[in-house]
Design a protein around this motif. Structure first.
Motif, PDB file in Angstrom:
ATOM      1  N   ARG A 110       0.857  -1.182   0.000  1.00 37.19           N
ATOM      2  CA  ARG A 110       0.000   0.000   0.000  1.00 37.19           C
ATOM      3  C   ARG A 110       0.892   1.230   0.000  1.00 37.19           C
ATOM      4  NH1 ARG A 110      -5.225   0.279   0.575  1.00 37.19           N
ATOM      5  NH2 ARG A 110      -5.321  -1.901   1.265  1.00 37.19           N
ATOM      6  N   PRO A 111       0.604   2.207  -0.817  1.00 35.18           N
ATOM      7  CA  PRO A 111       1.467   3.388  -0.907  1.00 35.18           C
ATOM      8  C   PRO A 111       1.603   4.098   0.446  1.00 35.18           C
ATOM      9  CG  PRO A 111      -0.092   3.341  -2.720  1.00 35.18           C
ATOM     10  CD  PRO A 111      -0.505   2.253  -1.792  1.00 35.18           C
ATOM     11  N   GLY A 112       2.839   4.502   0.744  1.00 37.04           N
ATOM     12  CA  GLY A 112       3.090   5.250   1.978  1.00 37.04           C
ATOM     13  C   GLY A 112       3.357   4.386   3.187  1.00 37.04           C
ATOM     14  N   THR A 113       3.339   3.058   3.007  1.00 32.73           N
ATOM     15  CA  THR A 113       3.587   2.185   4.156  1.00 32.73           C
ATOM     16  C   THR A 113       5.018   1.704   4.194  1.00 32.73           C
ATOM     17  OG1 THR A 113       2.813   0.263   2.902  1.00 32.73           O
ATOM     18  CG2 THR A 113       1.192   1.455   4.228  1.00 32.73           C
ATOM     19  N   GLY A 114       5.502   1.116   3.085  1.00 33.91           N
ATOM     20  CA  GLY A 114       6.856   0.572   3.059  1.00 33.91           C
ATOM     21  C   GLY A 114       6.925  -0.733   3.807  1.00 33.91           C
ATOM     22  N   THR A 115       8.043  -1.424   3.653  1.00 37.57           N
ATOM     23  CA  THR A 115       8.243  -2.705   4.307  1.00 37.57           C
ATOM     24  C   THR A 115       8.975  -2.495   5.605  1.00 37.57           C
ATOM     25  OG1 THR A 115       8.365  -3.770   2.173  1.00 37.57           O
ATOM     26  CG2 THR A 115       9.196  -5.019   4.052  1.00 37.57           C
ATOM     27  N   SER A 116       8.474  -3.081   6.646  1.00 37.25           N
ATOM     28  CA  SER A 116       9.117  -2.941   7.955  1.00 37.25           C
ATOM     29  C   SER A 116      10.472  -3.612   7.947  1.00 37.25           C
ATOM     30  CB  SER A 116       8.217  -3.557   9.038  1.00 37.25           C
ATOM     31  OG  SER A 116       8.873  -3.495  10.260  1.00 37.25           O
ATOM     32  N   LYS A 121       8.107 -10.734  15.267  1.00 43.12           N
ATOM     33  CA  LYS A 121       8.294 -11.559  16.437  1.00 43.12           C
ATOM     34  C   LYS A 121       7.245 -12.651  16.430  1.00 43.12           C
ATOM     35  CE  LYS A 121      10.048  -7.707  19.152  1.00 43.12           C
ATOM     36  NZ  LYS A 121       9.850  -6.892  20.347  1.00 43.12           N
ATOM     37  N   GLY A 122       7.655 -13.857  16.627  1.00 47.72           N
ATOM     38  CA  GLY A 122       6.702 -14.951  16.663  1.00 47.72           C
ATOM     39  C   GLY A 122       7.398 -16.225  16.256  1.00 47.72           C
ATOM     40  N   ASP A 123       6.629 -17.114  15.649  1.00 48.34           N
ATOM     41  CA  ASP A 123       7.185 -18.382  15.212  1.00 48.34           C
ATOM     42  C   ASP A 123       8.095 -18.153  14.021  1.00 48.34           C
ATOM     43  OD1 ASP A 123       5.720 -19.596  17.144  1.00 48.34           O
ATOM     44  OD2 ASP A 123       4.006 -19.986  15.819  1.00 48.34           O
ATOM     45  N   GLY A 124       9.318 -18.605  14.127  1.00 44.23           N
ATOM     46  CA  GLY A 124      10.266 -18.482  13.017  1.00 44.23           C
ATOM     47  C   GLY A 124      10.969 -17.163  13.018  1.00 44.23           C
ATOM     48  N   GLY A 125      12.182 -17.112  12.580  1.00 43.86           N
ATOM     49  CA  GLY A 125      12.923 -15.866  12.536  1.00 43.86           C
ATOM     50  C   GLY A 125      13.235 -15.414  11.130  1.00 43.86           C
ATOM     51  N   ILE A 143       2.326 -14.135  12.376  1.00 43.34           N
ATOM     52  CA  ILE A 143       3.430 -13.647  13.198  1.00 43.34           C
ATOM     53  C   ILE A 143       3.114 -12.195  13.549  1.00 43.34           C
ATOM     54  CG2 ILE A 143       5.904 -13.230  13.329  1.00 43.34           C
ATOM     55  CD1 ILE A 143       6.245 -15.332  11.128  1.00 43.34           C
ATOM     56  N   GLU A 144       3.127 -11.904  14.831  1.00 43.63           N
ATOM     57  CA  GLU A 144       2.790 -10.552  15.278  1.00 43.63           C
ATOM     58  C   GLU A 144       4.045  -9.698  15.350  1.00 43.63           C
ATOM     59  OE1 GLU A 144       0.506  -8.214  18.945  1.00 43.63           O
ATOM     60  OE2 GLU A 144       0.689 -10.415  18.941  1.00 43.63           O
ATOM     61  N   GLY A 145       4.047  -8.593  14.641  1.00 38.52           N
ATOM     62  CA  GLY A 145       5.137  -7.640  14.689  1.00 38.52           C
ATOM     63  C   GLY A 145       4.788  -6.429  15.534  1.00 38.52           C
ATOM     64  N   LYS A 146       5.607  -5.402  15.456  1.00 35.00           N
ATOM     65  CA  LYS A 146       5.402  -4.213  16.273  1.00 35.00           C
ATOM     66  C   LYS A 146       4.146  -3.456  15.859  1.00 35.00           C
ATOM     67  CE  LYS A 146       7.701  -0.009  17.862  1.00 35.00           C
ATOM     68  NZ  LYS A 146       8.913   0.826  17.792  1.00 35.00           N
ATOM     69  N   GLY A 147       3.941  -3.323  14.569  1.00 34.81           N
ATOM     70  CA  GLY A 147       2.782  -2.563  14.107  1.00 34.81           C
ATOM     71  C   GLY A 147       1.922  -3.298  13.124  1.00 34.81           C
ATOM     72  N   GLU A 148       2.182  -4.623  12.930  1.00 36.22           N
ATOM     73  CA  GLU A 148       1.393  -5.352  11.946  1.00 36.22           C
ATOM     74  C   GLU A 148       1.396  -6.838  12.274  1.00 36.22           C
ATOM     75  OE1 GLU A 148       5.493  -5.556  11.119  1.00 36.22           O
ATOM     76  OE2 GLU A 148       4.314  -3.720  10.861  1.00 36.22           O
ATOM     77  N   PHE A 149       0.536  -7.570  11.573  1.00 37.09           N
ATOM     78  CA  PHE A 149       0.484  -9.028  11.606  1.00 37.09           C
ATOM     79  C   PHE A 149       0.882  -9.551  10.229  1.00 37.09           C
ATOM     80  CE2 PHE A 149      -2.472  -7.942  14.990  1.00 37.09           C
ATOM     81  CZ  PHE A 149      -2.127  -8.845  15.980  1.00 37.09           C
ATOM     82  N   GLU A 150       1.687 -10.611  10.209  1.00 34.60           N
ATOM     83  CA  GLU A 150       2.010 -11.303   8.962  1.00 34.60           C
ATOM     84  C   GLU A 150       1.306 -12.654   8.964  1.00 34.60           C
ATOM     85  OE1 GLU A 150       6.144 -11.753   8.338  1.00 34.60           O
ATOM     86  OE2 GLU A 150       6.542  -9.592   8.075  1.00 34.60           O
TER      87      GLU A 150
END
Length: 364
Positions: A110-116, A121-125, A143-150
């Motif tokens: 999505r424009p203006g977001t960029g890739t973290s 943090k979660g299962d797998g590194g 996988i739950e990150g600081k500002g998003e879910f993957e």
């Protein structure tokens, strides 16, 4: 200055029962409101997070299902429509599709977001670990990150569901290892979740403040209802102690405070009656003392007069011896004797009144 103010506050709290009760109830209501607000926010956060994760897993599964042919053919054009369908959800930040080897086929952000840049943090590194986990018949996960879910899901070459409706209801679809042809990643932001949580937090705080203010108002009214009659009772007692004047206290309730006010009114009536009786007894005592003083004075006068009267009667008796009967002087001396006897009786009455002589009882 601050120490003096603190001492005044402590002194007021110690001396004022109403303020102590009001402060205690206010602290209790604040604790209840804070606990309720915290519990409510926690429950709502868990509920919103659960809803977001379910929606994210569903989007990942839908994308994996709709992108099978494009991944099998490794055709970007065939993958754009499934990605665009997923991007209709406003909370979706990024969509990535990989082949079985882990090579990126297509990515759309999505424009203006960029890739973290921070690892989730979660299962797998890393992605390789995630791919290996999905290849081993792993179910879709997030996988739950600081500002998003993957959200990750494997792509199979054929339909992994018994029927189309099972896409939305089957928790563990039928999978076979040789049918996995790729992987999808859907990154969903927490901005909407944060906004909803902030809104809920503000509403919860507002509800807590309203509850606290309402409860404090109710407690204030109750405390005034308790301390008001007590204050009036205290003023009545102070007035009695300073001025000796007792006024009735209005009986406003039928509880213990009302009964206390009624008991004070009964006490005041008893004290008024006793004061009246005391005044009457004092009047009678003063009258008795006055009469006693008069009797004492009259007794003294009667004794002196009795002495004089004895002289008069003695000389009259002696005169009777020298004056013959039938003469004018004799008759006058008899009148003097009669008057002396009447004076003697009067003296005896005065002495009886003054209680200086015994009463002589005679039948009448």
């Amino acid at each position: 200055m601050s120490k003096i103010i603190d001492l005044d506050i402590v002194k007021t709290l110690r001396q004022n029962f109403g303020i102590k009760v009001f402060a205690a109830f206010t602290v209790f209501l604040f604790f209840i409101s804070f606990s309720f607000t915290t519990f409510l926010i926690y429950q709502l956060r868990e509920s919103l997070t659960d809803t977001l994760t379910r929606n994210g897993e569903l989007l990942a599964r839908v994308l994996a299902h709709n992108s099978r042919i494009g991944v099998f053919a490794e055709n970007d054009e065939m993958l754009r429509d499934p990605i665009e369908a997923v991007f209709h959800q406003q909370e979706v930040l990024e969509v990535s599709i990989f082949n079985l080897s882990g090579d990126l086929l297509i990515r759309q952000e999505r424009p203006g977001t960029g890739t973290s840049e921070e690892p989730a943090k979660g299962d797998g590194g890393s992605n390789n670990e995630i791919f290996e986990k999905l290849k081993g018949h792993g179910p879709p996960f997030y996988i739950e990150g600081k500002g998003e879910f993957e959200f990750w899901s494997p792509i199979v070459s054929g339909s992994s569901y018994l029927m189309e409706e099972a896409l939305f209801f089957e928790e563990r679809p039928l999978q076979r290892k040789d049918r996995i042809i790729g992987f999808v990643k859907v990154k969903v932001g927490k901005a909407a979740l944060s906004r909803e949580l902030k809104g809920l937090l503000l509403k919860s705080i507002l509800v807590g403040v309203v509850l606290l203010m309402t409860g404090s108002g109710v407690v204030y009214v109750l405390v005034k209802g308790i301390t008001g009659p007590l204050d009036r009772l205290t003023e009545g007692v102070k007035a009695f102690g300073l001025k000796g004047v007792i006024e009735k206290v209005p009986v406003e309730t039928v509880d213990e405070i009302g009964r206390l006010a009624a008991a004070f009114n009964n006490l005041s009536e008893s004290l008024k009656t006793r004061e009246t009786e005391k005044e009457q007894l004092e009047t009678q005592l003063r009258h008795a003392q006055k009469m006693e003083a008069i009797g004492t004075l009259a007794g003294g006068i009667a004794h002196d007069f009795n002495n004089i009267l004895g002289v008069i009667m003695g000389y009259t008796e002696l005169a009777f011896l020298d004056v013959p009967k039938g003469t004018l002087v004799r008759r006058r001396l008899e009148e003097v004797m009669k008057a002396s006897n009447r004076a003697k009786d009067l003296v005896m009455q005065i002495l009886t009144f003054s209680r200086h002589s015994e009463k002589e009882l005679k039948p009448l």
